[in-house]
Design an enzyme around this catalytic site. Structure first.
Site, PDB file in Angstrom:
ATOM      1  N   GLY A 280       0.826  -1.203   0.000  1.00 17.66           N
ATOM      2  CA  GLY A 280       0.000   0.000   0.000  1.00 17.66           C
ATOM      3  C   GLY A 280       0.856   1.246   0.000  1.00 17.66           C
TER       4      GLY A 280
ATOM      5  CD  GLU B 202       7.306  -5.546  -2.154  1.00 18.94           C
ATOM      6  OE1 GLU B 202       7.630  -4.514  -2.774  1.00 18.94           O
ATOM      7  OE2 GLU B 202       8.033  -6.548  -2.071  1.00 18.94           O
TER       8      GLU B 202
END
EC number: 1.2.1.3
Length: 508
Positions: A244, A266
């Protein structure tokens, strides 16, 4: 309700109805939290409703998952791989339907939707082979009659929090590996793509049931921030994988770190393509189009900055604007569409505000940049000429906005590439070996993905995926990413009758 429309009939094949429980807990479906609508971004009309998880649903699910973990970690790794193989086969059987659902609910074009599901199938295949290769190592001991070795054991439970732009592929990167490594999985899908979460979970659940395994091995929740926070705080979950924004990822990391858990992040990207004066220009232009316009600019690996050598600047720009004008925008489920809508109406509004900010900071819009006046979330992809030092260039506007800027030397291009807080993906187009290897080396790109003569997006599952700096530093999918999902033990065995100490220490 939209579910009654003829073009939505395929949803029944995925176990979906007009109103769906959104929690898979202890092998059964339920949902006692708020009821939300899944919305088609093409027209912002409701597809179906979903009953989200409550905190009580979460707690019940975690208790069952914690018990199931004791069983699952004892199943031999190759047999765990066999379960994942069956999951892959079940996904193959419904590839077209699942891909269509991804396009319908997320908004990416159908070939990308099908490709996303194919990515999970590929991850299943990869994980099956990996299940027989979770190898430790033998380490030479300096002490006589001693053996040193490394053992890898499951963590227990892995929490996976995924984002709307890849609502099921990111699950595959994590869950396939986590499962063969002996971990149960707790998945919170994106709040705006609950139907994909339910359909994917239903497939996994059927495989577990067919093999007489506890459904709690794979526990899933549709829900919002409250469920995400619960996962981050939960000491029963040693590893949390979050995909996100950098802002939310930092909060997740802090919460997980406070309990000494591990995080796999990530986060955002701000990726650049560099085109040198010796590049294959037609190849580069095609690559930039896919990298900047694909998924309506809603990939973390989307090309957001285009760095053009001064000598080819005008020529490349002219060609790029030409191909942008040929991009067909429309319903992502229709053949020939290259650009679907942004995922939400809020994304469309953010795009419009972003264009105003760009103009206020000296950006010159060369093409596009306007919202389309329709009931859907469509916008015209923008090409913007701007200084690399503008504040807005340092941020990630999650839409089809491409910043174009000039450079004169390779060192200048590398400096611009590395000047943003994010460090996910990067690419250079050149034929010169000395340029290629500098770009790949310690004084080159500072990103986790460093490409040559291909776009910034479209990564293969065989390599480790992830980035540096504000992108989070995590690695998922291939290479040795599996090691993050296991606990490493260094083991020393004394098979002699003496007790020699390391470093030659004599203790009496």
């Amino acid at each position: 309700m939209g579910f009654a429309r003829k073009e939505y009939e395929f949803l029944k094949e995925l176990g979906l109805g007009p109103r769906n429980p959104g929690c898979f807990v202890h092998g059964g479906w339920r949902g006692s939290g708020p009821t939300v609508s899944s919305v088609n971004p093409v027209n912002n009309q409701t597809i179906a409703e979903v009953m989200e998880a409550s905190i009580q649903d979460y707690e019940d699910g975690m208790q069952a998952c914690n018990e199931a973990a004791k069983l699952w970690m004892q199943v031999p790794a190759p047999k765990r791989g066999e379960i994942v193989r069956q999951i892959g086969d079940a996904l193959r059987a419904k590839l077209q339907h699942l891909g269509r659902l991804v396009s319908l609910e997320m908004g990416k074009i159908l070939p990308e939707g099908i490709g996303e599901v194919q990515e999970i199938i590929d991850m299943c295949d990869y994980a099956v082979g990996l299940s027989r290769q979770l190898n430790g190592s033998i380490i030479p001991s300096e002490r006589p009659n001693h053996v040193m070795m490394e053992m890898w054991n499951p963590l227990g439970i892995v929490g996976v929090i995924t984002a709307f732009n890849f609502p099921c592929a990111v699950l595959g990167w994590n869950a396939c590996i986590a499962l063969v490594c002996g971990n149960c999985v707790v998945w919170k899908g994106a709040p705006t793509t609950p139907l994909i979460t339910i359909a994917m979970t239903e497939i996994v659940a059927e495989v577990l049931e067919k093999n007489n395994l506890p459904g709690a091995i794979f526990t899933a929740f549709c829900g919002g921030a409250e469920i995400g926070q619960a996962i981050a705080k939960d000491t029963r979950i040693p590893l949390v994988s979050f995909t996100g924004s950098t802002k939310v990822g930092l909060m997740v990391q802090q919460t997980v770190s406070e309990r000494f858990g591990k995080c796999l992040l990530e986060l955002s990207g701000n990726n650049a393509i560099v085109i040198m004066d010796d590049a294959d220009i037609p190849l580069a232009v095609r690559s930039v189009l896919f990298a900047a316009v694909g998924t309506a600019g809603q990939r973390c690996t989307t090309c957001r900055r285009l760095l053009l050598h001064d000598s080819i600047y005008d020529s490349v720009l002219e060609q790029l604007i030409g191909v942008y004008k040929q991009v067909k925008m429309g319903d992502p489920l229709e053949k020939g569409t290259l650009l679907g809508p942004l995922h939400t109406h809020a994304s469309k509004e953010k795009f419009e505000k972003g264009m105003d900010i760009i103009k206020s900071q000296g950006g010159k819009i060369l093409h596009g940049g306007s919202a389309i006046g329709s009931e859907g979330n469509f916008v015209q992809p923008a090409i913007v000429e701007i200084s690399p030092n503008a504040d807005v260039v340092k941020e990630e506007l999650f839409g089809p906005v491409l910043y174009v800027m000039k450079f004169q030397t390779l060192n200048e291009a590398i400096e611009i590439n590395n000047s943003v807080p994010q460090g996910l993906s990067s690419s250079i187009f050149t034929r010169k070996p000395e340029v290629i290897f500098k770009w790949l080396g310690p004084h080159g790109s500072d990103c986790g993905i460093v490409n040559v003569n291909i776009p910034t997006n479209g990564a293969e599952i065989g390599g480790a995926f992830g980035g540096e700096k504000a992108t989070g530093g995590g690695r998922e999918a291939g290479s040795d990413s599996w090691k993050q999902y296991m606990r490493r033990s260094t083991c020393t065995i004394n098979y002699g009758s003496e007790l020699p100490l390391a470093q030659g220490i004599n203790f009496g």
